[in-house]
Write a protein that holds these residues in place. Structure first.
Motif, PDB file in Angstrom:
ATOM      1  N   ASP A 249      17.324 -21.221  16.962  1.00  0.00           N
ATOM      2  CA  ASP A 249      16.679 -22.242  16.124  1.00  0.00           C
ATOM      3  C   ASP A 249      16.544 -21.791  14.675  1.00  0.00           C
ATOM      4  N   GLY A 250      17.481 -20.963  14.228  1.00  0.00           N
ATOM      5  CA  GLY A 250      17.460 -20.547  12.837  1.00  0.00           C
ATOM      6  C   GLY A 250      16.368 -19.561  12.490  1.00  0.00           C
ATOM      7  N   ILE A 251      15.739 -18.945  13.488  1.00  0.00           N
ATOM      8  CA  ILE A 251      14.708 -17.938  13.216  1.00  0.00           C
ATOM      9  C   ILE A 251      15.398 -16.634  12.836  1.00  0.00           C
ATOM     10  N   PRO A 252      15.146 -16.089  11.639  1.00  0.00           N
ATOM     11  CA  PRO A 252      15.838 -14.865  11.217  1.00  0.00           C
ATOM     12  C   PRO A 252      15.315 -13.631  11.940  1.00  0.00           C
ATOM     13  N   TYR A 253      16.050 -12.536  11.789  1.00  0.00           N
ATOM     14  CA  TYR A 253      15.643 -11.277  12.401  1.00  0.00           C
ATOM     15  C   TYR A 253      14.341 -10.777  11.773  1.00  0.00           C
TER      16      TYR A 253
END
Length: 475
Positions: A249-253
């Motif tokens: 869902d486009g959550i970055p590291y």
């Protein structure tokens, strides 16, 4: 390829008190069986008394009259004999069932109290003996193995599947060898692994100043999709943790997720998700932070950027000192969770922590905090502490074991994991850890149920919001 994962909770999920309860229950069943045997004897004696009386009854005057005199009645003696026989047989059948259950409980006590098979105990004994004999050269053995694997990897002679095959073949000696290597170097310390990495941990800030930087920045973000859903138990929390760590869902590291649950009385409960190590240079959940977190010195651990990131995210989300907080972490995330529960217990009220594939054996966590750990036998990371996790009434470790492909059709044991490639992959990943927990749940272990019920209570209420905080290290 598909592989199956089977799990074994500590002591097969039974505490010593529950094991002792098995023998007490068996004794009570045996006592009930003895009472039934006495009752059976009484019915048999009654049957025999009626039978002895029956031959003389026809000679009595009342039985010879066509119409019974007033106040007399003919008894159905045949039916009475049959009834006594039926009751005696019912007592015998029930006594036999109770005796069978008692025997099974006694057998179960013997099996569960041993916790391991004879062959596993024998192999552990042989490994321990061998490691003791070679303890003086254990550090050099460990170094040689590491250099050999590194050279093979760099030259392309060892791919990921072959490396995993090596780890699975040598799984039984990971922990003993690491413990021996560290103990030989620091034999005067209770936590040899922590002592071993303390000096490198002291150097990390200087390394970070030139490579990553040691200035932590944190920014709130929003997922591009629906984000993490509401957790109801440990299984759904692990599913959310996997989604967070895989950057869905486009959550970055290097993103921490903080969920707020509200009870009917208005009290807030919190659930914090901490992903595992990311290899990006500016990630505060990086490789160097692992060294700091594994140190036996709290002053070194508290400088780890990953711990500082979670602490800052919790404060920014609004977690108050008396609010119940639960932490769920994978790999380094689990080390952060255990370290916070041990080092920051005066700052937060940690109700329950769940660690997945994390070496946390030496973290001193208070007895009021529940701890659930999941580890895979074949992966090296959870063995880096060189010791087994403590076993106490509110702490449980579930150990998974990866097998081959499931049989085509028919029944099978364990949970199936579908890997991406044709060869073996690392069992350190969340898919294997989740399968291990699911298999432990399938076994209906009382200790697993207890942990799951407590976790569900720890996050009781309706999900109000989920906040996401992305961390970065700057120079």
């Amino acid at each position: 390829m598909k592989r199956t994962v089977t799990a074994a909770p500590d002591a097969n999920g039974y505490t010593s008190t529950e094991l002792d309860h098995l023998t007490g229950m068996a004794d009570r069943l045996n006592q009930a069986g003895g009472a039934l045997a006495t009752l059976q004897t009484q019915w048999i004696l009654t049957n025999q008394a009626i039978r002895r009386t029956m031959p003389g009854l026809p000679a009595l005057p009342c039985t010879q009259a066509a119409v019974p005199p007033p106040g007399h009645a003919r008894l159905p003696l045949d039916l009475m004999v049959t009834f006594c026989s039926d009751q005696a047989q019912a007592c015998e059948d029930l006594r036999t069932k109770l005796q069978s259950v008692a025997d099974r409980l006694t057998k179960a006590y013997g099996l569960y109290s041993q916790a391991e098979s004879f062959m596993e105990k024998l192999m552990d004994s042989l490994i321990s003996t061998a490691v003791t004999l070679f303890q003086p050269i254990a550090p050099y053995m460990l170094g040689t193995i590491g250099l050999s694997l590194g050279a093979a990897k760099l030259t392309g002679k060892l791919d990921a599947s072959q490396f995993q095959e090596f780890l699975e073949t040598t799984a039984g000696i990971h922990q003993p060898l690491l413990a021996a290597a560290a103990s030989d170097l620091t034999s005067d310390h209770r936590d040899p692994i922590g002592r071993l990495v303390t000096d490198p941990g002291l150097l990390v800030p200087f390394i970070l100043a030139h490579l990553q930087g040691d200035q932590l920045t944190m920014d709130p973000i929003q997922p591009q999709g629906k984000g993490l859903g509401e957790a109801h138990d440990i299984a759904t929390a692990l599913q959310n943790l996997e989604s967070l760590g895989s950057c869905q869902d486009g959550i970055p590291y290097a993103t921490i997720a903080v969920q707020r649950y509200r009870e009917a009385d208005g009290r807030d409960r919190w659930l914090v998700y901490i992903p595992g190590t990311s290899s990006h240079l500016d990630s505060p959940i990086g490789w160097f932070q692992n060294i700091q977190l594994m140190s036996d010195k709290a002053s070194v651990r508290e400088r780890a950027a990953s711990l500082r990131l979670v602490d800052q995210a919790m404060r920014e989300a609004g977690v108050r000192p008396d609010d119940p907080v639960s932490l769920v972490g994978h790999s380094q995330g689990g080390i952060v969770a255990a370290t916070m529960a041990s080092d920051l217990s005066n700052r937060y009220h940690f109700d329950h922590i769940v660690t997945v594939g994390s070496p946390i054996a030496h973290r001193q966590i208070g007895s009021s905090t529940w701890v659930t750990s999941v580890e895979m036998r074949e992966e090296l990371v959870s063995s880096l502490d060189g010791a087994d996790n403590p076993s106490r009434p509110n702490q449980l470790t579930v150990r998974g074991r990866a097998g081959g492909s499931p049989p085509p059709g028919g029944s099978q044991t364990g949970r199936t994991v579908t890997t991406a490639g044709s060869g073996k992959e690392s069992t350190h990943g969340m898919a294997y850890q989740r399968a291990a927990w699911a298999d432990a749940r399938d076994q209906n272990s009382p200790a697993v149920r207890r942990q799951d019920n407590h976790f569900a209570h720890a996050i009781e209420g309706d999900l109000q919001e989920t906040r996401y905080y992305r961390g970065r290290l700057r120079r």
